[in-house]
Design an enzyme around this catalytic site. Structure first.
Site, PDB file in Angstrom:
ATOM      1  N   ASP A   1      38.022  36.477  44.570  1.00 41.65           N
ATOM      2  CA  ASP A   1      38.115  37.163  44.922  1.00 41.65           C
ATOM      3  C   ASP A   1      37.565  36.794  46.340  1.00 41.65           C
ATOM      4  O   ASP A   1      37.303  37.725  46.863  1.00 41.65           O
ATOM      5  CB  ASP A   1      36.204  37.636  44.144  1.00 41.65           C
ATOM      6  CG  ASP A   1      36.317  38.700  42.985  1.00 41.65           C
ATOM      7  OD1 ASP A   1      37.218  39.636  43.676  1.00 41.65           O
ATOM      8  OD2 ASP A   1      35.704  39.515  42.440  1.00 41.65           O
TER       9      ASP A   1
ATOM     10  N   GLN B   1      33.012  41.140  37.606  1.00 40.77           N
ATOM     11  CA  GLN B   1      32.725  42.307  38.473  1.00 40.77           C
ATOM     12  C   GLN B   1      31.359  42.689  39.041  1.00 40.77           C
ATOM     13  O   GLN B   1      30.657  42.844  38.035  1.00 40.77           O
ATOM     14  CB  GLN B   1      33.583  43.535  37.366  1.00 40.77           C
ATOM     15  CG  GLN B   1      33.915  45.006  38.289  1.00 40.77           C
ATOM     16  CD  GLN B   1      34.924  45.029  39.369  1.00 40.77           C
ATOM     17  OE1 GLN B   1      36.223  44.481  38.847  1.00 40.77           O
ATOM     18  NE2 GLN B   1      35.066  45.862  39.823  1.00 40.77           N
TER      19      GLN B   1
ATOM     20  N   LYS C   1      42.997  45.579  35.629  1.00 38.66           N
ATOM     21  CA  LYS C   1      43.163  43.675  36.673  1.00 38.66           C
ATOM     22  C   LYS C   1      43.551  43.079  35.972  1.00 38.66           C
ATOM     23  O   LYS C   1      44.396  42.096  35.559  1.00 38.66           O
ATOM     24  CB  LYS C   1      41.950  43.745  36.810  1.00 38.66           C
ATOM     25  CG  LYS C   1      41.037  43.770  38.170  1.00 38.66           C
ATOM     26  CD  LYS C   1      39.976  43.634  38.766  1.00 38.66           C
ATOM     27  CE  LYS C   1      39.128  44.342  39.829  1.00 38.66           C
ATOM     28  NZ  LYS C   1      37.941  43.956  40.432  1.00 38.66           N
TER      29      LYS C   1
END
Ligand code: GUN
Length: 284
Positions: A121, A98, A54
């Site tokens: 997200d 994460q 990412k």
């Protein structure tokens, strides 16, 4: 093999090139670039690979990214405070923590702490709720990436029997909402489903996100089906495989995603998409 490949790597590369052009032009006119904060807690090896990817992609397309690698024993209050800081930071358009988190931390609490407008997200209850009522805002990256891949291949899902294997908050549940939005008739199966094979056999479109290597056998696939494999596992010989027996499934399916090079790259592309979307609204 008879199936056509749904090439997520190629589509992700093309989408990233588009974002890079948009960012370069914007920066040339004096605007700030989009900013993404990527937070990792602890050192889960799989998470480290995803997070590194990412961050690398942000750099490649000219996005500003800040990385925080936090010790596994950080407290919930400290993590909350860091999210609050990024919520208030005008150079940051997206915040990503994460998952999974160490057991003493609450993922639900941190997901709700992220401002819905910076929730790239798409996991915040407000964003999941909007998807559920057909008003999508920021959408979970993996299901959104699957939809983009299917749309790009011009596959019309209206009226299809879609079967999702796996009911996680990150993939299975939002995947089902996306498929419903696209007009499919949706079944979600999960660990308590009694006859998985019978459901899979009916599927015109099958999305598998169970996290179990080789769970779906090739001979279960309905001839002509679309097969999307979200699983990714490292095998003993070092190669990667998915949740579906690819070689056998590709003999029956009309379309199939490879592992690697299918869904994985699309997740990253849609994270960039969401961050650019959030930035556009903030700099406008
Ligand atoms: N863990 C596995 N997939 C994801 C994802 O898409 N986002 C975050 N934040 N954590 C994950």
């Amino acid at each position: 093999m008879t199936a056509q490949i749904l090439d997520g790597r190629a589509l992700s590369t093309a989408l990233q090139a588009g974002f890079a052009d948009e960012i370069t032009s914007a920066v040339a006119t004096g605007l700030r670039p989009p900013g993404l904060a990527v937070i990792q807690v602890g050192e889960d090896p799989a998470s480290s690979v995803y997070v590194a990817n990412k961050r690398k992609t942000c750099e490649k397309i000219g996005m500003y990214s800040v990385s925080k690698d936090l010790k596994a024993d950080i407290s919930q209050a400290e993590l909350n405070a860091l999210v609050d800081e990024y919520n208030a930071d005008p150079s940051i358009d997206g915040i990503l923590v994460q998952l999974p988190l160490p057991a003493h931390l609450s993922a639900a609490e941190i997901i709700e702490r992220i401002h819905p407008d910076k929730d790239v997200d798409g996991f915040h209850p407000e964003n999941i709720g909007k998807l559920a009522i057909r008003q999508p805002a920021l959408r979970p990256c993996t299901p959104f990436g699957v939809m983009k891949l299917l749309q790009t291949a011009k596959l019309d899902l209206y009226g299809m029997e879609a079967v999702v294997v796996g009911a996680s908050n990150i993939v299975g549940r939002p995947m089902a909402l996306e498929l419903l939005l696209a007009g499919a008739t949706v079944t979600i199966t999960h660990r308590f489903t009694r006859d998985l094979e019978a459901h899979v056999r009916r599927a015109d479109l099958l999305v598998v996100a169970a996290g179990k290597p080789g769970l779906v056998r090739g001979d279960w696939i309905k001839p002509g089906a679309i097969v999307v494999d979200v699983g990714i596992h490292r095998q003993e010989d070092g190669s990667l495989c998915g949740d579906v027996d690819f070689a056998a499934a590709a003999e029956r399916a009309a379309w199939i995603t490879p592992v690697p090079g299918g869904v994985g790259p699309m997740t990253i592309a849609m994270l960039m998409h969401n961050t650019v979307q959030s930035w556009r609204e903030r700099v406008a």
